[in-house]
Design a protein around this motif. Structure first.
Motif, PDB file in Angstrom:
ATOM      1  N   ARG A 112       0.789  -1.232   0.000  1.00 26.82           N
ATOM      2  CA  ARG A 112       0.000   0.000   0.000  1.00 26.82           C
ATOM      3  C   ARG A 112       0.823   1.285   0.000  1.00 26.82           C
ATOM      4  N   PRO A 113       1.906   1.398   0.753  1.00 23.29           N
ATOM      5  CA  PRO A 113       2.676   2.650   0.707  1.00 23.29           C
ATOM      6  C   PRO A 113       3.165   2.997  -0.696  1.00 23.29           C
ATOM      7  N   LEU A 119      -0.600   6.883  -6.555  1.00 24.61           N
ATOM      8  CA  LEU A 119      -1.865   7.613  -6.615  1.00 24.61           C
ATOM      9  C   LEU A 119      -1.665   9.101  -6.338  1.00 24.61           C
ATOM     10  N   GLU A 120      -0.788   9.418  -5.405  1.00 24.51           N
ATOM     11  CA  GLU A 120      -0.508  10.824  -5.117  1.00 24.51           C
ATOM     12  C   GLU A 120       0.180  11.501  -6.288  1.00 24.51           C
ATOM     13  N   ALA A 121       1.055  10.772  -6.974  1.00 25.03           N
ATOM     14  CA  ALA A 121       1.733  11.344  -8.140  1.00 25.03           C
ATOM     15  C   ALA A 121       0.745  11.611  -9.275  1.00 25.03           C
ATOM     16  N   LEU A 122      -0.292  10.771  -9.382  1.00 24.78           N
ATOM     17  CA  LEU A 122      -1.287  10.917 -10.449  1.00 24.78           C
ATOM     18  C   LEU A 122      -2.404  11.885 -10.096  1.00 24.78           C
ATOM     19  N   ASP A 123      -2.434  12.336  -8.860  1.00 28.88           N
ATOM     20  CA  ASP A 123      -3.553  13.135  -8.371  1.00 28.88           C
ATOM     21  C   ASP A 123      -3.785  14.388  -9.207  1.00 28.88           C
ATOM     22  N   GLY A 124      -2.723  14.993  -9.690  1.00 30.01           N
ATOM     23  CA  GLY A 124      -2.863  16.224 -10.463  1.00 30.01           C
ATOM     24  C   GLY A 124      -3.546  16.035 -11.804  1.00 30.01           C
ATOM     25  N   LEU A 125      -3.649  14.783 -12.273  1.00 32.59           N
ATOM     26  CA  LEU A 125      -4.286  14.517 -13.559  1.00 32.59           C
ATOM     27  C   LEU A 125      -5.788  14.333 -13.431  1.00 32.59           C
ATOM     28  N   GLY A 126      -6.284  14.298 -12.202  1.00 30.98           N
ATOM     29  CA  GLY A 126      -7.723  14.216 -11.976  1.00 30.98           C
ATOM     30  C   GLY A 126      -8.317  12.904 -12.447  1.00 30.98           C
ATOM     31  N   ARG A 127      -9.560  12.989 -12.970  1.00 27.66           N
ATOM     32  CA  ARG A 127     -10.304  11.790 -13.345  1.00 27.66           C
ATOM     33  C   ARG A 127      -9.737  11.101 -14.579  1.00 27.66           C
ATOM     34  N   ALA A 148      -4.575  -5.693  -0.631  1.00 25.87           N
ATOM     35  CA  ALA A 148      -3.598  -4.761  -0.046  1.00 25.87           C
ATOM     36  C   ALA A 148      -2.290  -4.737  -0.810  1.00 25.87           C
ATOM     37  N   SER A 149      -1.992  -5.792  -1.570  1.00 29.85           N
ATOM     38  CA  SER A 149      -0.763  -5.836  -2.357  1.00 29.85           C
ATOM     39  C   SER A 149      -1.071  -6.442  -3.719  1.00 29.85           C
ATOM     40  N   VAL A 150      -0.384  -5.966  -4.755  1.00 32.62           N
ATOM     41  CA  VAL A 150      -0.629  -6.436  -6.122  1.00 32.62           C
ATOM     42  C   VAL A 150       0.697  -6.623  -6.846  1.00 32.62           C
ATOM     43  N   ASN A 151       0.686  -7.535  -7.850  1.00 33.95           N
ATOM     44  CA  ASN A 151       1.877  -7.768  -8.667  1.00 33.95           C
ATOM     45  C   ASN A 151       1.767  -7.176 -10.062  1.00 33.95           C
ATOM     46  N   HIS A 152       0.534  -7.004 -10.531  1.00 37.01           N
ATOM     47  CA  HIS A 152       0.337  -6.583 -11.920  1.00 37.01           C
ATOM     48  C   HIS A 152      -0.728  -5.489 -11.972  1.00 37.01           C
ATOM     49  N   GLU A 183      10.577   2.785 -11.435  1.00 44.35           N
ATOM     50  CA  GLU A 183      11.997   2.599 -11.126  1.00 44.35           C
ATOM     51  C   GLU A 183      12.242   2.730  -9.633  1.00 44.35           C
ATOM     52  N   GLY A 184      11.518   3.607  -8.985  1.00 47.29           N
ATOM     53  CA  GLY A 184      11.702   3.824  -7.556  1.00 47.29           C
ATOM     54  C   GLY A 184      11.237   2.668  -6.694  1.00 47.29           C
ATOM     55  N   VAL A 185      10.270   1.871  -7.196  1.00 44.89           N
ATOM     56  CA  VAL A 185       9.747   0.753  -6.399  1.00 44.89           C
ATOM     57  C   VAL A 185      10.220  -0.597  -6.928  1.00 44.89           C
ATOM     58  N   GLY A 186      11.100  -0.588  -7.923  1.00 48.32           N
ATOM     59  CA  GLY A 186      11.646  -1.833  -8.451  1.00 48.32           C
ATOM     60  C   GLY A 186      10.704  -2.598  -9.350  1.00 48.32           C
TER      61      GLY A 186
END
Length: 360
Positions: A112-113, A119-127, A148-152, A183-186
């Motif tokens: 989730r983090p 999601l926060e990075a995309l927030d400025g793009l709105g809907r 709570a966690s996803v691979n794809h 890249e930041g989350v691998g």
């Protein structure tokens, strides 16, 4: 003190008094002119409801709304739409015809983090931006409905909506944002070629402008004999409408909006003001591409309009205040069939979750 000095003092006092009086009169006049030019008390703009404008509609002709589709900055300004569905589910192997999608995979499940960071990075793009997660059974769901966690995942930018279409610069910025986060989350990404999507966005917007249509019918009062606000409200509620944000909405059994009833003068229906309001006419509006059974709902709206005309003692007319005719109504039905056929051919079924996103 001589008589001359006394006289001069009296005259001087009179002059000063006249000047003060003149200034007071001028000040009062100026204040009144200023109040008149400003329209008096305008109220608190943050507390009063805002009514969004709308473009021309079909009454009983069909007109497609829209601005120049090739202009990235001149987005289409459309009428009120019905509330969009929040459900974004589709089969895993089905590509959305209205999105630029980037596939994101990671060997270790993303927690989730990391997802919240995206999601926060995309927030400025709105809907226009949304994230889908793949479940074990091959179904894609919105990230909010995912475990709570996803691979794809698929991170998508919608190519167009009622504000217009995205530009090549928008697509490039979106792509860079997603790659930087991955890249930041691998995680690894599969990014399609940007080239075709810029043109696809323009073509999609052009298509939307052709089919984005609103059907309208009016019930008007006789000249000099307007409807009372209380009667309009009682007749609307008797017909099944619900007042929300200054507009009466008719909904189906599932709570989805079918069509609306608005003040022909453009003012919102305020519950308090309706008690003393005098209304020259009301307008029934149907948002064509957002309704799956548009022809059936149009006939329902027509029946409702006729019932309201009888109950209110008014006349069902078009925008030229000409009574509607069966020939004109059949012309609407014919053009609605063409619109729905064009949407099916494009792979965007009216009323589907794709259409609800596109025409919002």
């Amino acid at each position: 003190m001589s008589d001359l000095q006394v006289a001069l003092m009296i005259v001087g006092g009179l002059v000063i008094g006249c000047v003060l009086a003149y200034n007071r009169v001028q000040e009062s006049r100026f204040r009144k002119r200023a109040e008149a030019s400003l329209g008096g008390d305008r109220g608190d703009a943050l507390l009063e409801p805002v009514v969004r404008g709308r473009t021309s509609r079909i009454e009983p002709h069909l007109q497609a709304g829209g601005a120049e589709p090739d202009s990235a900055s001149a987005g289409r300004v459309e009428p009120f739409g019905l509330p969009a569905s929040s459900t974004l589910e589709r089969a895993g192997d089905e590509d959305s015809p209205i999105d630029f999608s980037i596939d994101v995979t990671c060997e270790q499940p993303l927690q989730r983090p990391a997802l919240q960071q995206l999601l926060e990075a995309l927030d400025g793009l709105g809907r226009r931006a949304h994230v889908m997660a793949s479940l074990a059974d091959g179904i894609w769901v919105s990230l909010a409905s995912a475990p709570a966690s996803v691979n794809h995942m698929r991170v998508a930018l919608q190519l167009a909506d009622r504000r217009g279409h995205v530009t090549e610069g928008d697509l490039s910025a979106f792509q860079g944002l997603v790659i930087q986060w991955a890249e930041g989350v691998g995680a690894t990404v599969q990014v399609p070629d940007l080239g075709p999507y810029s043109q696809a966005a323009k073509e999609l917007d052009r298509f939307c402008a052709e089919v984005d249509v609103l059907v309208g019918l009016n019930v008007v009062a006789a000249s000099g004999d307007p409807f009372s606000g209380t009667k309009v409200r009682s007749c609307a509620e008797a017909a099944g409408f619900r007042l929300e944000n200054g507009i009466f909405w008719l909904e189906d059994a599932q709570g989805d909006g079918l069509f609306s009833l608005e003040n022909q003068q453009g003012d919102a229906f305020d519950p308090d003001r309706l008690r003393t309001a005098a209304i020259d006419g009301v307008t029934l509006l149907l948002d064509v591409p957002r309704l799956e059974q548009g022809l059936k709902i149009f006939d329902q709206m027509l029946d409702t309009g006729r019932q309201l005309a009888i109950a209110l003692g008014g006349t069902l007319v078009d925008d030229n205040r000409t009574p509607v005719t069966e020939a004109g109504l059949e012309q609407i039905r014919t053009q609605l069939r063409k619109i729905y056929a064009a949407m099916e051919l494009r792979g965007i079924r009216a009323g589907s979750h794709v259409a609800l996103r596109l025409f919002s």
